[in-house]
Design a protein around this motif. Structure first.
Motif, PDB file in Angstrom:
ATOM      1  N   SER A   7      26.035   7.281   2.414  1.00  0.00           N
ATOM      2  CA  SER A   7      27.244   6.464   2.503  1.00  0.00           C
ATOM      3  C   SER A   7      27.572   6.057   3.943  1.00  0.00           C
ATOM      4  N   GLY A   8      27.047   6.805   4.904  1.00  0.00           N
ATOM      5  CA  GLY A   8      27.326   6.478   6.298  1.00  0.00           C
ATOM      6  C   GLY A   8      26.523   5.321   6.839  1.00  0.00           C
ATOM      7  N   LEU A   9      25.681   4.700   6.002  1.00  0.00           N
ATOM      8  CA  LEU A   9      24.817   3.608   6.459  1.00  0.00           C
ATOM      9  C   LEU A   9      25.440   2.226   6.322  1.00  0.00           C
ATOM     10  N   ALA A  10      26.693   2.159   5.916  1.00  0.00           N
ATOM     11  CA  ALA A  10      27.318   0.860   5.639  1.00  0.00           C
ATOM     12  C   ALA A  10      27.301  -0.081   6.842  1.00  0.00           C
ATOM     13  N   ASP A  11      27.314   0.475   8.042  1.00  0.00           N
ATOM     14  CA  ASP A  11      27.328  -0.346   9.257  1.00  0.00           C
ATOM     15  C   ASP A  11      25.951  -0.488   9.893  1.00  0.00           C
ATOM     16  N   TRP A  12      24.914  -0.084   9.181  1.00  0.00           N
ATOM     17  CA  TRP A  12      23.559  -0.063   9.747  1.00  0.00           C
ATOM     18  C   TRP A  12      22.659  -1.152   9.159  1.00  0.00           C
ATOM     19  N   VAL A  13      21.871  -1.748  10.025  1.00  0.00           N
ATOM     20  CA  VAL A  13      20.722  -2.553   9.586  1.00  0.00           C
ATOM     21  C   VAL A  13      19.500  -1.676   9.805  1.00  0.00           C
ATOM     22  N   VAL A  14      18.811  -1.370   8.724  1.00  0.00           N
ATOM     23  CA  VAL A  14      17.652  -0.474   8.763  1.00  0.00           C
ATOM     24  C   VAL A  14      16.380  -1.315   8.666  1.00  0.00           C
ATOM     25  N   VAL A  15      15.546  -1.228   9.694  1.00  0.00           N
ATOM     26  CA  VAL A  15      14.343  -2.054   9.778  1.00  0.00           C
ATOM     27  C   VAL A  15      13.109  -1.152   9.712  1.00  0.00           C
ATOM     28  N   PHE A  16      12.210  -1.484   8.790  1.00  0.00           N
ATOM     29  CA  PHE A  16      10.989  -0.707   8.611  1.00  0.00           C
ATOM     30  C   PHE A  16       9.765  -1.464   9.122  1.00  0.00           C
ATOM     31  N   ASP A  17       8.850  -0.740   9.724  1.00  0.00           N
ATOM     32  CA  ASP A  17       7.485  -1.212   9.912  1.00  0.00           C
ATOM     33  C   ASP A  17       6.813  -1.116   8.540  1.00  0.00           C
ATOM     34  N   LEU A  18       5.615  -1.665   8.405  1.00  0.00           N
ATOM     35  CA  LEU A  18       4.930  -1.621   7.113  1.00  0.00           C
ATOM     36  C   LEU A  18       3.719  -0.690   7.130  1.00  0.00           C
ATOM     37  N   ARG A  85      -9.184 -10.184   3.750  1.00  0.00           N
ATOM     38  CA  ARG A  85      -7.791 -10.436   4.116  1.00  0.00           C
ATOM     39  C   ARG A  85      -6.955 -10.966   2.958  1.00  0.00           C
ATOM     40  N   LEU A  86      -7.599 -11.651   2.017  1.00  0.00           N
ATOM     41  CA  LEU A  86      -6.866 -12.297   0.931  1.00  0.00           C
ATOM     42  C   LEU A  86      -7.007 -11.578  -0.407  1.00  0.00           C
ATOM     43  N   HIS A  87      -7.611 -10.392  -0.414  1.00  0.00           N
ATOM     44  CA  HIS A  87      -7.792  -9.698  -1.691  1.00  0.00           C
ATOM     45  C   HIS A  87      -6.460  -9.120  -2.180  1.00  0.00           C
ATOM     46  N   GLY A 117       0.935  -8.841  11.875  1.00  0.00           N
ATOM     47  CA  GLY A 117      -0.145  -9.216  10.964  1.00  0.00           C
ATOM     48  C   GLY A 117      -0.078 -10.677  10.576  1.00  0.00           C
ATOM     49  N   ARG A 118      -1.046 -11.079   9.762  1.00  0.00           N
ATOM     50  CA  ARG A 118      -1.098 -12.453   9.270  1.00  0.00           C
ATOM     51  C   ARG A 118      -0.101 -12.649   8.139  1.00  0.00           C
ATOM     52  N   GLN A 122      -0.027 -10.034   4.953  1.00  0.00           N
ATOM     53  CA  GLN A 122       1.088  -9.093   4.881  1.00  0.00           C
ATOM     54  C   GLN A 122       1.945  -9.350   3.643  1.00  0.00           C
ATOM     55  N   ARG A 123       2.130 -10.611   3.293  1.00  0.00           N
ATOM     56  CA  ARG A 123       2.948 -10.910   2.115  1.00  0.00           C
ATOM     57  C   ARG A 123       2.251 -10.482   0.818  1.00  0.00           C
ATOM     58  N   ILE A 124       0.934 -10.543   0.780  1.00  0.00           N
ATOM     59  CA  ILE A 124       0.212 -10.035  -0.394  1.00  0.00           C
ATOM     60  C   ILE A 124       0.437  -8.534  -0.517  1.00  0.00           C
ATOM     61  N   LYS A 125       0.328  -7.825   0.601  1.00  0.00           N
ATOM     62  CA  LYS A 125       0.594  -6.374   0.587  1.00  0.00           C
ATOM     63  C   LYS A 125       2.012  -6.099   0.083  1.00  0.00           C
ATOM     64  N   LEU A 126       2.975  -6.807   0.660  1.00  0.00           N
ATOM     65  CA  LEU A 126       4.375  -6.580   0.314  1.00  0.00           C
ATOM     66  C   LEU A 126       4.670  -6.900  -1.147  1.00  0.00           C
TER      67      LEU A 126
END
Length: 223
Positions: A7-18, A85-87, A117-118, A122-126
């Motif tokens: 609940s304490g994260l309301a003021d946070w932007v949490v950014v992840f690496d992949l 790269r495209l698989h 990344g490309r 990266q979007r295929i992975k995501l």
């Protein structure tokens, strides 16, 4: 699995690496080699999967080896590389990671993914990982790679918040920009399978995260 109290994260932007933060990049690499080997078997009638996986294990030039095994000119390796790269990868989020990302997303002001990344790769992975719905800051799409500050500044402009945190794995480049911008930073310790070794000898304070989590689920303790 019980949802952690975030609940304490309301003021946070949490950014992840992949890569090697939300999933094991080694799984993607192996998946790509097998996918290309499968296509090679269809196109050339030869099964060289075992040979290519052996080259991968010793960190050799996989696609050059494939060309040699098939008696093809080395120029063909470029096409094989793009097949890789495209698989469509056979990768997935660990259940605990998936659970925690959902919990953070439900509590934080915003969850974002910032990765090098490309764009298409990266979007295929995501997409495969079910993470395509989050705002994405991919290096090729912004003509900027870590440790440059460009994408971090864009996030601060696009998502105005009280606090920002970047959760990643590679101290050589991941934390320099967010540290300089006053973000909180969390490093997730990996394993021997990590693509980039987490060597900290000789690194400066500017390169180190504020906190190291031995496992991804421990980031909750910091947040």
């Amino acid at each position: 699995m019980a949802m952690p109290d975030l609940s304490g994260l309301a003021d946070w932007v949490v950014v992840f690496d992949l890569d090697d933060t939300l999933y094991q990049e080694d799984e993607y690499n192996r998946s790509g080699v097998i996918a290309v080997a499968t296509e090679i078997r269809k196109l050339y009638g030869k099964n060289i999967t075992a040979q290519l996986l052996a080259v991968r294990k010793r960190k050799g030039d996989i696609w050059e080896s494939a060309c040699k095994l098939l008696s093809l000119p080395l120029s063909v390796k470029e096409a094989m590389l793009w097949m890789y790269r495209l698989h469509n990868p056979t990768i997935g989020l660990n259940k605990k990671v998936s659970h925690l990302v959902r919990a953070i997303s439900a509590s934080a002001q915003e969850v974002i993914i910032l990765t090098d990344g490309r764009s298409i790769t990266q979007r295929i992975k995501l997409s495969t990982l079910g993470l395509l719905k989050y705002p994405l800051y991919i290096s090729e799409e912004h003509s900027s790679s870590k440790p440059e500050e460009t994408r971090f500044k864009h996030i601060m402009e696009d998502f105005v918040a009280k606090y920002y945190v970047y959760i990643a794995d590679n101290p050589a480049k991941d934390f320099i920009a967010p540290n300089s911008l006053g973000w909180k930073t969390v490093g997730v310790r990996g394993s021997a399978k990590n693509v980039h070794e987490q060597k900290i000898d000789g690194l400066t304070d500017k390169q180190m995260p504020d906190f190291w989590a031995d496992h991804f689920t421990e980031v909750v303790e910091f947040l």
